[in-house]
Design an enzyme around this catalytic site. Structure first.
Site, PDB file in Angstrom:
ATOM      1  N   ASP A  80       0.820  -1.211   0.000  1.00  0.00           N
ATOM      2  CA  ASP A  80       0.000   0.000   0.000  1.00  0.00           C
ATOM      3  C   ASP A  80       0.858   1.266   0.000  1.00  0.00           C
ATOM      4  O   ASP A  80       2.074   1.207   0.184  1.00  0.00           O
ATOM      5  CB  ASP A  80      -0.953  -0.002   1.207  1.00  0.00           C
ATOM      6  CG  ASP A  80      -0.250  -0.325   2.533  1.00  0.00           C
ATOM      7  OD1 ASP A  80       0.989  -0.360   2.566  1.00  0.00           O
ATOM      8  OD2 ASP A  80      -0.951  -0.541   3.528  1.00  0.00           O
ATOM      9  N   ASN A 116      -7.351  -2.505  14.433  1.00  0.00           N
ATOM     10  CA  ASN A 116      -8.742  -2.846  14.100  1.00  0.00           C
ATOM     11  C   ASN A 116      -8.807  -4.065  13.169  1.00  0.00           C
ATOM     12  O   ASN A 116      -9.850  -4.372  12.620  1.00  0.00           O
ATOM     13  CB  ASN A 116      -9.443  -1.641  13.461  1.00  0.00           C
ATOM     14  CG  ASN A 116      -8.730  -1.157  12.198  1.00  0.00           C
ATOM     15  OD1 ASN A 116      -7.812  -1.810  11.704  1.00  0.00           O
ATOM     16  ND2 ASN A 116      -9.162  -0.026  11.668  1.00  0.00           N
ATOM     17  N   HIS A 163      -7.023  -4.409  10.359  1.00  0.00           N
ATOM     18  CA  HIS A 163      -6.762  -4.170   8.932  1.00  0.00           C
ATOM     19  C   HIS A 163      -5.457  -4.832   8.496  1.00  0.00           C
ATOM     20  O   HIS A 163      -4.529  -4.997   9.281  1.00  0.00           O
ATOM     21  CB  HIS A 163      -6.833  -2.686   8.557  1.00  0.00           C
ATOM     22  CG  HIS A 163      -5.711  -1.815   8.986  1.00  0.00           C
ATOM     23  ND1 HIS A 163      -5.894  -0.582   9.555  1.00  0.00           N
ATOM     24  CD2 HIS A 163      -4.356  -1.975   8.899  1.00  0.00           C
ATOM     25  CE1 HIS A 163      -4.720  -0.034   9.797  1.00  0.00           C
ATOM     26  NE2 HIS A 163      -3.772  -0.863   9.422  1.00  0.00           N
ATOM     27  N   GLU A 203      -9.660  -1.691   5.541  1.00  0.00           N
ATOM     28  CA  GLU A 203     -10.279  -1.347   6.818  1.00  0.00           C
ATOM     29  C   GLU A 203     -11.488  -2.240   7.087  1.00  0.00           C
ATOM     30  O   GLU A 203     -12.031  -2.876   6.172  1.00  0.00           O
ATOM     31  CB  GLU A 203     -10.704   0.122   6.788  1.00  0.00           C
ATOM     32  CG  GLU A 203      -9.539   1.102   6.625  1.00  0.00           C
ATOM     33  CD  GLU A 203      -8.747   1.330   7.917  1.00  0.00           C
ATOM     34  OE1 GLU A 203      -8.691   0.416   8.770  1.00  0.00           O
ATOM     35  OE2 GLU A 203      -8.179   2.426   8.056  1.00  0.00           O
TER      36      GLU A 203
HETATM   37  C1  GLP Z   1      -0.358   0.586   8.627  1.00  0.00           C
HETATM   38  C2  GLP Z   1      -0.032  -0.276   7.411  1.00  0.00           C
HETATM   39  C3  GLP Z   1      -0.249  -1.742   7.672  1.00  0.00           C
HETATM   40  C4  GLP Z   1       0.376  -2.130   8.992  1.00  0.00           C
HETATM   41  C5  GLP Z   1      -0.286  -1.378  10.109  1.00  0.00           C
HETATM   42  C6  GLP Z   1       0.225  -1.752  11.492  1.00  0.00           C
HETATM   43  O1  GLP Z   1      -1.681   0.983   8.693  1.00  0.00           O
HETATM   44  N1  GLP Z   1      -0.782   0.110   6.251  1.00  0.00           N
HETATM   45  O2  GLP Z   1       0.294  -2.496   6.596  1.00  0.00           O
HETATM   46  O3  GLP Z   1       0.257  -3.521   9.211  1.00  0.00           O
HETATM   47  O4  GLP Z   1      -0.038   0.012   9.884  1.00  0.00           O
HETATM   48  O5  GLP Z   1       1.339  -0.980  11.816  1.00  0.00           O
HETATM   49  P1  GLP Z   1       2.325  -1.276  13.006  1.00  0.00           P
HETATM   50  O6  GLP Z   1       3.172  -2.402  12.568  1.00  0.00           O
HETATM   51  O7  GLP Z   1       3.099   0.006  13.155  1.00  0.00           O
HETATM   52  O8  GLP Z   1       1.487  -1.583  14.193  1.00  0.00           O
END
Ligand code: GLP
Length: 243
Positions: A67, A136, A138, A143
């Site tokens: 993404d 959440n 995702h 989402e």
């Molecule tokens: C972002 C990314 C996700 C990732 C998520 C969790 O929203 N788009 O791909 O898994 O954050 O992030 P973290 O690893 O900092 O908790």
């Protein structure tokens, strides 16, 4: 689904890097699906270490990222393009032309989504997709409530995700409100999936996603239906799973 428990973040990162490096050794021209967020940073650091020791070669490896935020230029230090270059691509011998991140500045986002999806197919699909998990549930930026049938698409970020990601920006108003993300269908097409999770604040969602019902309200729950998923998580992130 296989779940491997690591004692802490460092061990989780090492195990995840081991799985990715096995893929690179078995198929030097493999397609890696890559993720951003704070969780994979240790995994990338470990891969870089092994590369520097001469144990890993990225010369033929291809990558597709999950993404990208909309509206952030590549040289913005919060863009996922910038993140991937600083944490991995600029530190190993991967060919820049073999790395792919959706273009968050594309004038026609729908056309960019189509191009990206076609690109993944043209590479022969993803051999192993690395994923983190949002609070959440995702994955990528899919989402809660997103249809499982979506391919790469443009996403409106939820307030919860904007709040979670504001730590990286000067203020909450600077967090982009949209992103381009591989869809759940795109992610589910990967031949193998490696999800990593660390810390107590992920414990509730890890239990819900992998031991609860498969529902679009918990996007990561769909991974229960994939036949080759490995979850590598530390004890804190696994502290609420049924034993
Ligand atoms: C972002 C990314 C996700 C990732 C998520 C969790 O929203 N788009 O791909 O898994 O954050 O992030 P973290 O690893 O900092 O908790």
């Amino acid at each position: 689904m296989k779940i491997y428990e690591a004692k802490d973040y460092r061990e989780m990162s090492r195990k995840a890097a081991n799985i990715l490096s096995a893929q690179i050794i078995l198929k030097p021209d493999c397609v890696l699906g890559l993720a951003t967020g704070s969780t994979p940073i240790g995994t990338y650091d470990q891969l870089v270490d092994w590369y520097k020791k001469g144990d890993l070669d990225f010369a033929e490896v291809k990558t597709v990222n999950l993404d990208e935020y909309r509206g952030l230029a590549r040289d913005n230090d919060q863009s996922y393009y910038y993140f991937m270059h600083s944490h991995l691509f600029d530190r190993v011998n991967i060919k820049p032309e073999n790395t792919n991140v959706p273009d968050g500045m594309a004038e026609d986002p729908a056309a960019e989504c189509e191009r990206y999806e076609a690109l993944i197919q043209s590479l022969g699909g993803v051999d192993i997709q690395l994923l983190g998990i949002g609070h959440n549930g995702h994955i990528g930026f899919n989402e809660p409530g997103t249809s499982f049938a979506k391919e790469t698409h443009c996403v409106d970020l939820t307030q919860r995700t904007i709040e979670a990601n504001k730590r990286f920006f000067p203020s909450v108003d600077d967090v982009p409100k949209q992103a381009i993300s591989m869809g759940i269908k795109t992610i589910m097409r990967a031949k193998k999936i490696l999800l990593i999770a660390s810390g107590e604040e992920k414990a509730d969602i890890v239990a819900k996603a992998f031991f609860g019902p498969v529902v679009p309200e918990v996007p990561a729950s769909i991974l229960q239906m994939h036949d080759d998923v490995v979850v590598v998580a530390d004890s804190a992130a696994l502290s609420k799973i049924p034993r």
